[in-house]
Design an enzyme around this catalytic site. Structure first.
Site, PDB file in Angstrom:
ATOM      1  N   ARG A 229       1.161 -26.772  34.274  1.00  0.00           N
ATOM      2  CA  ARG A 229       1.591 -25.400  34.058  1.00  0.00           C
ATOM      3  C   ARG A 229       0.900 -24.496  35.082  1.00  0.00           C
ATOM      4  NH1 ARG A 229       5.308 -27.039  31.883  1.00  0.00           N
ATOM      5  NH2 ARG A 229       6.155 -26.628  29.791  1.00  0.00           N
ATOM      6  N   GLU A 258       7.927 -18.162  37.298  1.00  0.00           N
ATOM      7  CA  GLU A 258       8.915 -18.979  38.002  1.00  0.00           C
ATOM      8  C   GLU A 258      10.312 -18.383  37.886  1.00  0.00           C
ATOM      9  OE1 GLU A 258       6.570 -23.252  37.511  1.00  0.00           O
ATOM     10  OE2 GLU A 258       8.441 -22.916  36.402  1.00  0.00           O
ATOM     11  N   HIS A 277       8.895 -26.944  40.582  1.00  0.00           N
ATOM     12  CA  HIS A 277       8.814 -27.421  39.196  1.00  0.00           C
ATOM     13  C   HIS A 277       9.821 -28.547  38.975  1.00  0.00           C
ATOM     14  CE1 HIS A 277       7.651 -26.093  34.860  1.00  0.00           C
ATOM     15  NE2 HIS A 277       7.773 -27.408  34.935  1.00  0.00           N
TER      16      HIS A 277
END
Length: 316
Positions: A229, A258, A277
């Protein structure tokens, strides 16, 4: 479903039809009002990134389950769900190989200057190795912050690369079960590791776990990798450390916000390798994730507890 993004939802429809449940896809994409409206009459929610707040949970008239497509549940208010006896579940055992592959890929790309070398060779440069120092991986020390499934898979792969010592910091790990690893406090791990890979959940206790002070403890040859994270790292502190070469480099798959803004300062750091990600992704892991998430919803709607229940209450 309060988020879209997968190519097909045939798996969910097939599994949930067995418990006479209809599937409605509402692409909320973080819009709080749309999440609230979609959740109001739902018996269960399948969610990716959209926040499921206490307000949303309170508005659920028939709510029985909230299942996250993924491992982290930091976008779901667990206490509010517990208070209403709504099961919250995740899928902790999907994508283990993919995320650990991503961590290894990022580490290697930083260690071997892969992105910079590709760019320079395409621009006509050659034999620039002495300008970009590299160090042997075999014989080094690996530090793992969090020691769950993904961290252990990453350890297995790094053992194959020849790391000589593995340090672990995980307050939830039973140290009596340690086998070939050394359990240490986080400051010791930061000071002694050549490679540090983050695998902790994001909680208030772990937010900005890697800050200016802990970056200063690291060696100038340390590589920091984050596939967990973004909030685990103080991004401003990391940018400063990279710019001043306090550490060798960083491999970052996740950001605090994000997608990151177009002028994010990490983009200007030559000693950082960044990805979007995507560590969790493969065609195989998507199929696994959709199936396991849908099965837990089906369990709850069929009168059972979810397999991956994360907010248990005492009188359940």
């Amino acid at each position: 479903m309060i988020d879209d993004g997968y190519g097909s939802y045939d798996t969910e429809r097939r599994i949930l039809a067995e418990v006479q449940a209809d599937v409605e896809i509402v692409p909320c994409r973080g819009d709080a009002a749309r999440v609230l409206e979609a959740a109001r009459d739902a018996h269960a929610l399948l969610v990716r990134e959209s926040p499921v707040t206490a307000q949303v949970i309170e508005a659920m008239r028939h709510g029985r389950a909230i299942v996250r497509y993924g491992i982290g549940v930091d976008n779901v208010d667990l206490e509010a769900a517990r208070a209403k006896r709504i099961y919250v579940a995740n899928v902790p055992d999907y994508g283990v190989e993919e995320v650990s592959d991503q961590a290894l890929t990022l580490l290697m790309a930083v260690a071997r200057h892969t992105v910079r070398r590709d760019r320079d060779v395409r621009a006509g440069a050659w034999n620039v190795s002495r300008e970009q120092k590299m160090y042997r991986i075999a014989g080094r020390t690996l530090g793992l912050v969090g020691y769950g499934r993904i961290a252990r898979a990453f350890e297995r792969k790094m053992r194959g690369m020849g790391v000589a010592r593995v340090l672990v910091h995980d307050p939830y790990f039973d140290v009596t079960l340690a086998n070939g690893v050394e359990c240490v406090d986080l400051d010791t791990l930061c000071a002694q590791s050549d490679y540090i890979s983050l695998h902790s959940p994001l909680t208030e206790a772990t937010r900005k776990l890697i800050d200016t002070r802990r970056l200063a403890l690291m060696k100038p040859t340390t590589i920091l990798v984050n596939t967990a994270r973004g909030g685990l790292i103080d991004e401003a502190a990391l940018v400063s450390a990279l710019q001043r070469h306090v550490i060798f480099g960083a491999g970052i798959d996740v950001f605090e916000h994000e997608p990151p803004r177009a002028d994010h300062p990490l983009f200007a750091c030559e000693n950082a390798v960044l990805s979007d990600h995507t560590g969790w992704y493969s065609e195989d892991s998507v199929a696994e994730l959709q199936q396991k998430a849908a099965l837990d919803v089906a369990r709850v709607l069929g009168g059972e507890r979810p397999k991956y229940w994360v907010n248990p209450w005492k009188d359940a």
